[in-house]
Design a protein around this motif. Sequence first.
Motif, PDB file in Angstrom:
ATOM      1  N   SER A 187       0.828  -1.214   0.000  1.00  0.00           N
ATOM      2  CA  SER A 187       0.000   0.000   0.000  1.00  0.00           C
ATOM      3  C   SER A 187       0.856   1.255   0.000  1.00  0.00           C
ATOM      4  CB  SER A 187      -0.914   0.010   1.221  1.00  0.00           C
ATOM      5  OG  SER A 187      -1.915  -0.971   1.102  1.00  0.00           O
ATOM      6  N   SER A 222      -5.984  -3.153  -0.091  1.00  0.00           N
ATOM      7  CA  SER A 222      -5.166  -1.946  -0.182  1.00  0.00           C
ATOM      8  C   SER A 222      -5.999  -0.754  -0.656  1.00  0.00           C
ATOM      9  CB  SER A 222      -3.999  -2.176  -1.149  1.00  0.00           C
ATOM     10  OG  SER A 222      -3.302  -0.971  -1.370  1.00  0.00           O
ATOM     11  N   CYS A 223      -5.808   0.396   0.004  1.00  0.00           N
ATOM     12  CA  CYS A 223      -6.503   1.603  -0.424  1.00  0.00           C
ATOM     13  C   CYS A 223      -5.752   2.313  -1.552  1.00  0.00           C
ATOM     14  CB  CYS A 223      -6.706   2.552   0.755  1.00  0.00           C
ATOM     15  SG  CYS A 223      -5.172   3.141   1.479  1.00  0.00           S
ATOM     16  N   SER A 225      -4.485   2.695  -5.238  1.00  0.00           N
ATOM     17  CA  SER A 225      -4.872   2.204  -6.569  1.00  0.00           C
ATOM     18  C   SER A 225      -3.652   1.658  -7.297  1.00  0.00           C
ATOM     19  CB  SER A 225      -5.491   3.347  -7.375  1.00  0.00           C
ATOM     20  OG  SER A 225      -6.592   3.898  -6.687  1.00  0.00           O
ATOM     21  N   GLY A 226      -3.884   0.756  -8.236  1.00  0.00           N
ATOM     22  CA  GLY A 226      -2.781   0.235  -9.050  1.00  0.00           C
ATOM     23  C   GLY A 226      -2.031  -0.916  -8.430  1.00  0.00           C
ATOM     24  N   SER A 228      -2.066  -4.880  -7.633  1.00  0.00           N
ATOM     25  CA  SER A 228      -2.675  -6.194  -7.856  1.00  0.00           C
ATOM     26  C   SER A 228      -1.933  -7.200  -6.984  1.00  0.00           C
ATOM     27  CB  SER A 228      -2.595  -6.596  -9.327  1.00  0.00           C
ATOM     28  OG  SER A 228      -1.253  -6.717  -9.742  1.00  0.00           O
TER      29      SER A 228
END
Length: 248
Positions: A187, A222-223, A225-226, A228
């Motif tokens: 994160s 996870s907060c 973005s992006g 995986s």
Amino acid sequence: MDEADLKKLLEDVREQKVNVDEGVKILKDLPFKDLGYAMIDNHREIRVGYPEVIYCAGKTVDQVKGIVEFMLTKGNNILGTRADEEMYRAVRELCPYAKYNKAGRTITIRKKEQKETDSYIAIVTAGTSDIPVAEEAFETARIFDNKVKKVFDAGVAGIHRLFNKMDIIRQAKVVIVIAGMEGALASVVGGLVDKPVIAVPTSVGYGANFGGITALLSMLNSCASGVSVVNIDNGFGAGYLASIINKL
């Protein structure tokens, strides 16, 4: 055999550099070779761009050796994951230039030399204990001709260590973040870079880590973005996916 090899073979047959019977012999094992205990997917590199990889765990030494012996006839680079040293010694009898990464438990054999990518993959671990998974990811990415840079032991417990390496991480085309315990590093990195982050939860941690499940759930939630996520301890999956992204 990849698509370029197949095109060259067909052109050689057309130009009579290779006779038809020899061409048939080369193609005879497509799409797979049945060894009885394994069916080697010789069509995979043509189909998806990467040759089949040997998952050695659960196989006998003789089975691993037999698979490698056949694959050596095809001229592809070979990767075996989750291999022990006994398996490696058996493979070395077939191929003296096979290499073993003890930490990552990988066997690699490079039959084809190709130019490595200009862009690179960054592999970042939270702790030293995560290095075995990182080494599996590293060997996977390297056998597929990717440039790779490592940043080890840069977890959130001493986050200044991460900030000291941000130039390396930000300039990568894709970042693999490997962490056990609570898995927070993915994160943090995801919130600092404009590149895709592949998070790998590891089974490193005390009891409430639940063998990596805590880190897995943390990364999935996870907060940033992006980000995986691949499976627990799956360095191979992260290295493979990173290679695909790095070559886009």
